[in-house]
Scaffold this active site. Structure first.
Site, short mmCIF file in Angstrom:
data_model
loop_
_atom_site.label_atom_id
_atom_site.label_comp_id
_atom_site.label_asym_id
_atom_site.label_seq_id
_atom_site.Cartn_x
_atom_site.Cartn_y
_atom_site.Cartn_z
N GLU A 106 -4.50 5.00 -3.95
CA GLU A 106 -5.85 5.54 -3.87
C GLU A 106 -6.08 6.61 -4.92
O GLU A 106 -5.16 7.37 -5.24
CB GLU A 106 -6.10 6.13 -2.48
CG GLU A 106 -6.00 5.11 -1.37
CD GLU A 106 -6.22 5.70 0.01
OE1 GLU A 106 -6.45 6.92 0.13
OE2 GLU A 106 -6.15 4.93 0.98
N GLU A 124 -14.47 1.00 -1.38
CA GLU A 124 -14.68 1.11 0.06
C GLU A 124 -15.81 2.07 0.42
O GLU A 124 -15.87 3.19 -0.10
CB GLU A 124 -13.38 1.57 0.74
CG GLU A 124 -13.49 1.61 2.25
CD GLU A 124 -12.16 1.77 2.96
OE1 GLU A 124 -12.19 1.89 4.20
OE2 GLU A 124 -11.10 1.75 2.32
N LYS A 131 -0.68 -0.79 -4.33
CA LYS A 131 -2.04 -0.26 -4.24
C LYS A 131 -1.92 1.23 -4.01
O LYS A 131 -1.11 1.67 -3.22
CB LYS A 131 -2.84 -0.89 -3.10
CG LYS A 131 -4.29 -0.37 -3.07
CD LYS A 131 -5.03 -0.76 -1.82
CE LYS A 131 -4.73 0.14 -0.66
NZ LYS A 131 -5.30 1.49 -0.73
N ASP A 179 0.85 -1.19 0.00
CA ASP A 179 0.00 0.00 0.00
C ASP A 179 0.89 1.24 0.00
O ASP A 179 1.57 1.52 0.98
CB ASP A 179 -0.91 -0.02 1.23
CG ASP A 179 -2.02 1.00 1.18
OD1 ASP A 179 -2.04 1.84 0.27
OD2 ASP A 179 -2.87 0.97 2.09
#
Length: 148
Positions: A34, A101, A32, A2
């Site tokens: 965002e 999410e 990963k 992440d």
């Protein structure tokens, strides 16, 4: 792995350099990060050199302050359409899957139906391709935020 806040938002060049470091030094097999349409060009540069990327839309914890805290995203039609646009942009950029999410279940299910890559839901109903349950949430280990 992440990617932490600040390691990919400043520029595509920084994102690419840090993604390579994650793979080489962190022994990661994928990264990963965002963000939706605003991150698509950066993601495409990363995937173009062969690094697998897992996208993340909806409630993006690294940006929670700008989203009004830990709140469900995509509750209006316009915001739901924006999430679908984000998912499609990430798919076009080369993401192998997308974390969705804190999105209403019907919105998450619709996004999952509209794209060809898997979706992983966190608090997004049962209509995603897979589910995540955060261990701390499951065990009731909270510092300030208490999930439903």
């Amino acid at each position: 792995g992440d990617m932490p806040f600040g390691s990919y938002e400043t520029s595509a060049k920084d994102a690419l350099r840090n993604a390579i470091r994650f793979i080489k030094e962190g022994n990661m097999e994928a990264i990963k990060l965002e963000g939706g349409t605003e991150m698509a060009k950066t993601i495409q540069q990363i995937t173009n050199i062969g690094i697998p990327v897992l996208g993340h839309i909806g409630l993006t914890p690294q940006r929670k302050s700008s989203l009004g805290g830990f709140r469900v995203q995509g509750k209006t039609a316009n915001k739901a359409i924006k999430l679908l646009d984000d998912a499609k942009a990430l798919q076009r950029a080369g993401c192998f899957a997308i974390v969705i999410e804190a999105i209403p279940g019907p919105v998450a299910a619709y996004i999952t139906e509209q794209i060809q890559i898997p979706t992983i839901g966190i608090g997004a109903g049962s209509g995603t391709s897979g589910q995540v349950l955060v261990q701390q949430d499951m065990l009731g280990i909270f510092d300030r935020f208490v999930p439903k």
